[in-house]
Design a protein around this motif. Structure first.
Motif, short mmCIF file in Angstrom:
data_model
loop_
_atom_site.label_atom_id
_atom_site.label_comp_id
_atom_site.label_asym_id
_atom_site.label_seq_id
_atom_site.Cartn_x
_atom_site.Cartn_y
_atom_site.Cartn_z
N ASN A 1 -0.16 9.07 1.54
CA ASN A 1 -0.96 8.18 0.72
C ASN A 1 -2.44 8.26 1.10
N ALA A 2 -3.29 7.98 0.13
CA ALA A 2 -4.73 7.90 0.37
C ALA A 2 -5.28 6.66 -0.33
N ASN B 1 0.22 8.28 -5.46
CA ASN B 1 0.03 7.95 -4.04
C ASN B 1 -1.45 7.91 -3.67
N ILE B 2 -2.32 8.25 -4.62
CA ILE B 2 -3.76 8.06 -4.42
C ILE B 2 -4.09 6.68 -4.96
N HIS B 3 -4.41 5.77 -4.07
CA HIS B 3 -4.65 4.37 -4.44
C HIS B 3 -6.15 4.13 -4.56
N GLY C 1 -1.77 4.72 4.45
CA GLY C 1 -2.56 5.82 3.92
C GLY C 1 -3.88 5.98 4.64
N LEU C 2 -4.54 7.11 4.39
CA LEU C 2 -5.86 7.38 4.94
C LEU C 2 -6.94 6.80 4.03
N VAL C 3 -7.93 6.14 4.60
CA VAL C 3 -9.10 5.74 3.83
C VAL C 3 -9.99 6.96 3.69
#
Length: 378
Positions: free
Chosen positions: A126-127, A157-159, A235-237
């Protein structure tokens, strides 16, 4: 640098005809070349300071031990002459259209590969990305989409999150949502106005005082939300700040200067624009339309209230034109040029666009911000 003088007319023989082709080159670039079978003198400006800087940084260069050369020493008066060579106003951008397209594709692929590698190594699927509707966050989204497609991870999954507050305009907010929908990524709209006002009350700040506290409170609130969402989604910021902002210290400490993986930190602002334009060129429908509108939107942090519904805070009115700053940055970092030389080159490159006084004003701003206000990305 090489100066080559060929035999020419009058030196030919019964068996051979010499063309008289003369060449002046510098570091693999052809500066001047005579037409063959003509006579006369050619001239060019050789940048010996640039060659010296290049040689210092090239650790594969070694001095020959055979001394098979002749040294010629001479004296000459040092005076400033009019330069005959040209300097690109956008040195980070290839001038040839085909080269530009290839370079844009390669750079976006490099950015996406870096992020994809990070995701693969960490196992994160996720991001989280703050999507403002501006240039930098748009490019960051483009990179995320390419990276997730590389790894065959669902784009949902890209938020992406838009966080409107006092300075947000309808145009950028709408573009953020349209971008998310066009790319098929997840989208959330979290209005931070109430939270920021509560913070103003906590620190006893008058909302009518639109100073640095007023601005940075919004940036830090946005970062807090992104970090907390990264915990929520595991997820990664994704950082959005670019190289030009980094060089100028144009970021909020503990605000938008923080991230878990910053995809734009090696990309100057002028190149951000070309990369986004390249993506638009290869898109269709709503996506192409919204990308073109993002490109047409003034660069702004949107931290001050808009006027008549339009952006009131324009970055380049505050820190100066990015085309100048990127020019300064390139010649400082690439060749170690001193301020007086950069000023002279800029006068040539931007002749008819900016006068000397304007270039000097922004050059001083660049050096002051570059050395006094550095920030680091994490």
């Amino acid at each position: 640098a090489y100066i080559y003088s060929d035999s020419g007319f009058g030196e030919s023989t019964t068996d051979m005809v010499f063309s008289g082709q003369n060449i002046i080159s510098e570091n693999a670039s052809l500066l001047a070349e005579s037409k063959r079978f003509t006579t006369g003198i050619i001239y060019a400006d050789i940048d010996v300071q640039k060659l010296s800087a290049e040689r210092r940084k090239t650790n594969t260069f070694t001095k020959s031990d055979d001394n098979n050369f002749t040294s010629v020493y001479f004296d000459m008066p040092i005076k400033q002459t009019k330069l005959s060579r040209e300097f690109s106003r956008t040195p980070f951008i290839p001038s040839n259209k085909s080269d530009l397209d290839a370079r844009c594709e390669e750079i976006i692929t490099m950015q996406a590969t870096g992020l994809a590698t990070r995701l693969a190594h960490t196992g994160i699927q996720n991001a989280v990305l703050g999507l403002s509707g501006g240039l930098d966050s748009t490019l960051a989204l483009i990179v995320c989409v390419h990276a997730f497609d590389m790894l065959d991870i669902d784009r949902k999954n890209i938020h992406t999150v838009t966080m409107p507050c006092f300075g947000t305009t309808k145009r950028t907010k709408s573009n953020a949502q349209l971008l998310a929908e066009a790319y098929g990524v997840s989208f959330e709209d979290i209005n931070i106005t109430k939270a920021v006002r509560q913070h103003f009350a906590d620190i006893n700040h008058d909302e009518s005082v639109t100073n640095i506290t007023y601005e940075n409170s919004q940036a830090r609130e946005r970062t807090q939300i992104l970090m907390d969402l990264s915990n929520k989604y595991n997820g990664l910021v994704i950082g959005t700040g670019d190289l030009s902002e980094l060089a100028l210290g144009w970021a909020t400490y503990n605000g938008d200067h923080m991230s878990m993986y910053a995809v734009n930190v090696s990309i100057p602002k002028t190149l951000v624009r070309y990369l986004t334009a390249y993506e638009a060129q290869h898109s269709e429908g709503v996506l192409k339309t919204v990308l073109l509108d993002v490109l047409d939107t003034p660069v702004s942090p949107e931290l001050l209230p808009p006027k008549d519904g339009k952006i009131s805070q324009k970055t380049e009115h505050i820190v100066g034109p990015y085309e100048l700053h990127d020019f300064f940055l390139y010649h400082l970092m690439r060749f170690g040029s001193k301020p007086s030389k950069i000023l002279r080159l800029a006068e040539v490159a931007f002749d008819g666009i900016y006068d000397r006084e304007v270039i000097l004003e922004w050059l001083k701003v660049f050096y002051r911000r570059f050395f006094a206000q550095p920030v680091s990305y994490t």
